[in-house]
Write an enzyme that holds these catalytic residues in place. Sequence first.
Site, PDB file in Angstrom:
ATOM      1  N   PRO A  17       0.835  -1.217   0.000  1.00  0.00           N
ATOM      2  CA  PRO A  17       0.000   0.000   0.000  1.00  0.00           C
ATOM      3  C   PRO A  17       0.863   1.258   0.000  1.00  0.00           C
ATOM      4  O   PRO A  17       1.780   1.389   0.806  1.00  0.00           O
ATOM      5  CB  PRO A  17      -0.810  -0.113   1.294  1.00  0.00           C
ATOM      6  CG  PRO A  17      -0.175  -1.185   2.098  1.00  0.00           C
ATOM      7  CD  PRO A  17       0.724  -1.990   1.223  1.00  0.00           C
ATOM      8  N   GLU A  18       0.587   2.124  -0.928  1.00  0.00           N
ATOM      9  CA  GLU A  18       1.325   3.383  -1.042  1.00  0.00           C
ATOM     10  C   GLU A  18       0.416   4.517  -0.564  1.00  0.00           C
ATOM     11  O   GLU A  18      -0.752   4.277  -0.241  1.00  0.00           O
ATOM     12  CB  GLU A  18       1.712   3.609  -2.512  1.00  0.00           C
ATOM     13  CG  GLU A  18       2.641   2.541  -3.086  1.00  0.00           C
ATOM     14  CD  GLU A  18       4.085   2.726  -2.648  1.00  0.00           C
ATOM     15  OE1 GLU A  18       4.382   3.709  -1.938  1.00  0.00           O
ATOM     16  OE2 GLU A  18       4.909   1.881  -3.004  1.00  0.00           O
TER      17      GLU A  18
END
Length: 271
Positions: free
Chosen positions: A2-3
């Site tokens: 997850p960014e």
Amino acid sequence: MPELPEVETICRGIAPHIMGQTINQVLVRQPSLRWMISDTLAEDLMGLTIKSVTRRGKYLLLATDQGTLLVHLGMSGSLRIVTTAQEVGKHDHVDIIFTNGIVLRYNDPRRFGAMLWTVEAATEHKLLKELGPEPLSEACNGELLFQRSRKRKVPIKSFIMDSHIVVGVGNIYANEALFMAGLLPTRHAGTIALDDYQRLVECIRVVLRHAIEQGGTTLRDFVNESGKAGYFQQQLQVYGRAGLPCVSCEQPLQETRLANRTTVFCCVCQK
Ligand SMILES: [Zn+2]
């Protein structure tokens, strides 16, 4: 992984479900994340009401009037809004159960995430205190990056991925923003001019905002019970396209590794 855009999307997705809700119970099935979840977490959170849900870098901040729960999704974490009736799956390590029966469920197959309770101001927490500015805020600008990069020999790509310089520019977005800005990822940060930094900051914002907008369309997938938690696919111009023609000049894109991260660029369009 997850960014920033995924974390922002999750933040916006869960906020309306848990804001103003009071915690009734916390079930920790597996405390061993990146750092061990405190034995007293359930006790600490019991009876508290969520006042705000915000993001700092890739941390989610669930604030109450007694303290803040910091949540990091690590490499593979996700959060879903479910009800107590929803069957518990493999890797569903933590449930935060509210008095209205809504459950914030944390799933993390690789267990590199974190769930930490702090009673100090969240911004003063050791994990947050040293972070650089948010890329979408005014505090992040070309001037700042230019000043901080003087005499630095680190490649520009590694420089913008350093969370002490600016938070939340992960590998995919660094590749995309450098392509959009026409800057070679390998260039030393100290050799880049002020106007190039100004353009680069704008490109970082465009790339991140675009990803957040795309994420918005997938919100329903992780806030409903049947939805499989997942990170969104998006249209990328360079990342994952090594050897394919550049979208601008049609020359094949090159791939290299910088700081052990996949780096894709066009040696014609990027200088
Ligand atoms: Zn090109």
